[in-house]
Enzyme design. Structure first.
Site, PDB file in Angstrom:
ATOM      1  N   GLU A   1      42.059  -6.055  59.241  1.00 57.89           N
ATOM      2  CA  GLU A   1      43.275  -6.472  58.672  1.00 57.89           C
ATOM      3  C   GLU A   1      43.991  -5.940  57.564  1.00 57.89           C
ATOM      4  OE1 GLU A   1      42.461 -10.872  58.868  1.00 57.89           O
ATOM      5  OE2 GLU A   1      42.765 -10.950  61.010  1.00 57.89           O
TER       6      GLU A   1
ATOM      7  N   GLU B   1      40.736 -10.990  67.647  1.00 58.41           N
ATOM      8  CA  GLU B   1      40.069 -12.016  66.926  1.00 58.41           C
ATOM      9  C   GLU B   1      41.239 -13.417  67.536  1.00 58.41           C
ATOM     10  OE1 GLU B   1      39.913 -12.429  62.797  1.00 58.41           O
ATOM     11  OE2 GLU B   1      38.852 -10.108  62.754  1.00 58.41           O
TER      12      GLU B   1
ATOM     13  N   TRP C   1      41.098 -21.985  57.026  1.00 62.79           N
ATOM     14  CA  TRP C   1      41.908 -21.483  55.929  1.00 62.79           C
ATOM     15  C   TRP C   1      43.338 -22.106  55.894  1.00 62.79           C
ATOM     16  CZ3 TRP C   1      45.423 -19.129  58.767  1.00 62.79           C
ATOM     17  CH2 TRP C   1      45.285 -18.673  59.780  1.00 62.79           C
TER      18      TRP C   1
ATOM     19  N   LYS D   1      32.201 -21.019  56.208  1.00 60.43           N
ATOM     20  CA  LYS D   1      31.421 -21.706  56.981  1.00 60.43           C
ATOM     21  C   LYS D   1      31.757 -22.899  57.762  1.00 60.43           C
ATOM     22  CE  LYS D   1      29.615 -24.206  52.718  1.00 60.43           C
ATOM     23  NZ  LYS D   1      30.480 -23.587  51.887  1.00 60.43           N
ATOM     24  N   PHE D   2      33.023 -23.403  57.512  1.00 61.31           N
ATOM     25  CA  PHE D   2      33.358 -24.331  58.519  1.00 61.31           C
ATOM     26  C   PHE D   2      34.361 -23.807  59.599  1.00 61.31           C
ATOM     27  CE2 PHE D   2      32.583 -26.968  54.680  1.00 61.31           C
ATOM     28  CZ  PHE D   2      31.834 -28.021  55.437  1.00 61.31           C
ATOM     29  N   HIS D   3      34.502 -22.433  59.610  1.00 60.03           N
ATOM     30  CA  HIS D   3      35.232 -21.823  60.532  1.00 60.03           C
ATOM     31  C   HIS D   3      34.675 -21.832  61.870  1.00 60.03           C
ATOM     32  CE1 HIS D   3      37.567 -18.916  62.668  1.00 60.03           C
ATOM     33  NE2 HIS D   3      38.481 -18.728  61.708  1.00 60.03           N
TER      34      HIS D   3
HETATM   35  C1  GLA Z   1      40.788 -12.766  59.733  1.00 59.93           C
HETATM   36  C2  GLA Z   1      39.618 -11.847  59.288  1.00 59.93           C
HETATM   37  C3  GLA Z   1      38.201 -12.518  59.664  1.00 59.93           C
HETATM   38  C4  GLA Z   1      37.865 -13.960  59.692  1.00 59.93           C
HETATM   39  C5  GLA Z   1      39.192 -14.696  60.149  1.00 59.93           C
HETATM   40  C6  GLA Z   1      38.943 -16.268  60.107  1.00 59.93           C
HETATM   41  O1  GLA Z   1      41.263 -12.725  61.017  1.00 59.93           O
HETATM   42  O2  GLA Z   1      39.627 -10.687  59.949  1.00 59.93           O
HETATM   43  O3  GLA Z   1      37.356 -11.644  59.174  1.00 59.93           O
HETATM   44  O4  GLA Z   1      38.169 -14.107  58.062  1.00 59.93           O
HETATM   45  O5  GLA Z   1      40.339 -14.205  59.610  1.00 59.93           O
HETATM   46  O6  GLA Z   1      40.151 -16.774  60.951  1.00 59.93           O
END
Ligand code: GLA
Length: 676
Positions: free
Chosen positions: A142, A298, A306, A347-349
């Site tokens: 990203e 992703e 977040w 850790k909460f993801h």
């Molecule tokens: C982004 C990042 C990942 C992760 C996700 C979490 O897309 O590329 O490493 O942090 O967000 O949603």
């Protein structure tokens, strides 16, 4: 169809790895993205390298039949590096550095960071370039995600080099930036800085060039790493994960350099327009390389962690969102991440393997999804045959939202409003810069195309000459590439084609003091103003409705006034015009149709272009997308919905006919396009 996730085995003891591979097989995982944040493990100090663990996990995955999308691991510089080389730290607009302790704290322009990154990538590419388990390369991660802007000294120096290349001389830069204004004339490029913190509106041409520079710099990081990978002899496709309509990166200019488009998408559960927002993102990334599939690199299996508040997805929503990606061109469905982290900021993801284990709904849904996807027959390639082009352009985005304009506007949302209206009708649409509008389309819609490059204007003009239907405006064809007015007023390029001449902008806003009071400190004031009935003005004629944002004063010198403003600052003046031209037509919209009027205006444009939706009536929560012969029909609602469609179900061969779709249910059907 790729299916898998980011995999971070370096967060776990090695004895977990065999279980990971076994579970991946159970979940139908075909591919994982490996090592994205592994720099400090791969190079624990300046002179120490450790690839043995990576050898072992790549071999283990390969023997388990799981392919690796190998990351170049440069997305988070290790603490030893920033301690030894503080010159790699990025800086905010006050010049204060960002420190290690999170991620993406480095300046992409720093020569030291570039040297160290390239060294890591070279070692990875030489070691794994011919590994049969490595199916793809994942450059960085990203690019620009958290660090949209960098005002470090490294960025300053690189900006000057970039400007030297663009302008050749300081005189040319002075001319392009209009520095005669406010005593900004530069005597040498060494006096130029990125637009750091300043007491009032900064030079818009400088700001625009700086945004171009940042986008080019991130692209340059990609190109640098791609070159190293290729020099090492690796032949796998090389990509970097995009983020849809991500403001700082002009992906349309990046796309030709990227072997396969990969995208990350995290729909906001609290966004009531979510399905349209995501449909826009999928169409945008598909349009970056028309006629080829892309990979959803992703998405979250369930909640992210977040946003301020992070609700779960509703049952079935994950599969429905996945179907939307496939229907709009994806050939790979990946998640962040495989196993939920047990420490750290995420850790909460959610993940494919939740901390709470395999009894979870998340695990069951991802396994069921993997099963369904793996059973699909080969899908048709996304055909390059959308009848409508919606013009969206990053340079314009940067310029049109600049300060000091007649009104502040939310360009992305305005373009999305048009897109949503097309999606509601089941019309397939590409989202492209103006230069990409050509005779493959029947209708092109170009709203708020304030910065219109001459090549873009030429393409739009030829499109109409060749029989296309163009709808341009409002707030279009106002400045050149440097954000300066062109000689001769406004609409200087498209005016003759549109048959319209331009007098004034006439912004529509609710009483200014109320806007400020209501929206203080909040983003999106422009969208709020658009929804404020006090900011609307009525028009009437062959088309009837109301407009928002602006009620421009134009003269329809050589065009029919399809609708006229019946009130407001441009009362009595044309609101919507049409100029017939050969078998095509050029429409000008002197206002943005308000939400309750947009569909009516769109209907007239589609009729004029002879474009209809993919199936007849579509219930409110249902989406229909075409990908070659494949129709994807999704019920995004919370109630069952009945749909009638042509063709036969992809998975069972039964005729589609009329059927009920469960909430969040979807079907794939094969239905050749009529006349195809
Ligand atoms: C982004 C990042 C990942 C992760 C996700 C979490 O897309 O590329 O490493 O942090 O967000 O949603």
């Amino acid at each position: 169809m790729l299916y898998g996730a980011d995999y971070n085995p370096d967060q776990w003891p090695e004895d977990v790895w065999p279980e990971d591979v076994a579970l991946m097989r159970e979940a139908g995982v075909t591919t994982v993205s490996l090592g994205i944040f592994s720099w400090s493990r791969l190079q624990p100090s300046a002179d120490t390298w450790d690839f043995a663990w990576l050898d072992r996990i790549i071999d283990l995955l390969h023997s388990g039949g799981i392919g690796v999308n190998l990351a170049t691991a440069t997305a988070s510089a290790p603490p030893w590096m920033t301690t030894a080389h503080p010159d790699i730290l990025a800086a905010d607009e006050n010049g204060s550095p960002y420190w290690h302790g999170s991620r993406q704290h480095h300046s992409p322009a720093s020569p030291t960071w570039r040297r160290l990154a390239v060294e890591l990538v070279r070692r990875l590419a030489e070691r794994y370039g011919d590994h049969p388990g490595v199916v793809m390369w994942h450059v960085d991660n990203e690019l620009g995600c958290h660090l949209n802007e960098d005002f470090s000294d490294a960025a300053r120096d690189a900006f000057r080099v970039w400007l030297e290349k663009r302008y050749g001389s300081v005189d040319a830069l002075n001319d392009a930036w209009g520095t005669a204004f406010w005593s900004q004339r530069y005597g040498s490029l060494d006096e130029v800085f990125p637009p750091r913190n300043a007491p009032f509106i900064r030079n818009p041409s400088q700001v625009l060039d700086y945004k171009r520079f940042m986008s080019d710099t991130w692209l340059d990081v990609f190109l640098d790493q791609k070159r190293i990978i290729r020099e090492a002899g690796a032949t796998q496709p090389i990509s970097t994960n995009m983020m849809g309509a991500f403001p700082p990166a002009d992906y349309a200019s990046w796309a030709p350099h990227i072997d396969v488009i990969t995208d990350d998408c995290y729909p906001d559960p609290l966004d009531p327009q979510r399905r349209f927002t995501t449909a826009f993102q999928r169409d945008l990334v598909r349009s970056l390389k028309r006629g080829t599939p892309w990979i959803l690199m992703e998405q979250a299996t369930d909640a992210v962690n977040w946003r301020p508040s992070n609700p779960s997805k509703m049952p079935g929503q994950l599969a429905a969102e996945t179907a939307q990606s496939i229907g709009r061109g994806a050939d790979g469905i990946m998640f962040f991440q495989w196993r939920q982290s047990r420490a750290g900021a995420e850790k909460f993801h959610s993940a494919m393997v939740p901390q709470a284990g395999r009894r979870t709904r998340t695990w069951k849904e991802t396994v069921a999804l993997g099963e369904r996807l793996s059973a699909l027959p080969e899908l048709p390639t996304p055909a390059d045959d959308a009848p409508v082009a919606l013009v969206f352009d990053w340079e314009n985005w940067w310029a049109v939202e600049g300060e000091g304009h007649p009104t502040r506007l939310d360009y992305l949302q305005l373009v999305r409003d048009w897109h949503a209206a097309l999606v509601r009708r089941g019309v397939m649409v590409d989202i492209v810069p103006p230069e990409k509008v050509d005779s493959r389309y029947r209708l092109a819609i170009a709203p708020f195309l304030y910065l219109l490059r001459s090549a873009g204007a030429a393409a739009l003009t030829s499109f109409v000459d060749a029989g296309g239907v163009l709808a341009a405006g409002p707030f279009t064809d106002i400045v050149d590439d440097n954000d300066r007015f062109r000689d001769g007023g406004f609409l200087t390029q498209l005016g003759p084609t549109l048959g319209v001449a331009f007098e004034d902008f006439r912004a529509l806003v609710p009483p200014a003091r109320e806007v400020v009071a209501e929206r203080a400190g909040e983003e999106g004031s422009a969208s709020a103003a658009r929804n404020d009935p006090r900011a609307h003005v009525a028009f009437d004629g062959r088309l009837r409705g109301s407009g928002t944002v602006v009620a421009e004063a134009v003269w329809a010198d050589d065009a029919e006034a399809v609708a006229t403003f019946t009130a407001g600052p441009s009362e009595g003046r044309p609101a919507i015009t049409r100029r017939a031209h050969g078998s095509g037509a050029a429409w000008y919209l002197a206002t943005m149709p308000a939400p309750d009027s947009l569909d009516g205006v769109l209907g007239a444009l589609l009729d004029d272009a002879g474009v209809a939706g993919e199936v007849g009536e579509i219930p409110a929560d249902v989406e229909v997308a075409r990908r070659g012969e494949l129709l994807t029909i999704i019920n995004h609602g919370t109630e069952p919905a009945t749909v009638t469609a042509p063709g036969a179900l992809l998975e069972s061969g039964e005729p589609f006919g009329t059927r009920s779709l469960d909430p969040q249910g979807f079907v794939f059907a094969l239905a050749p396009r009529e006349g195809a």
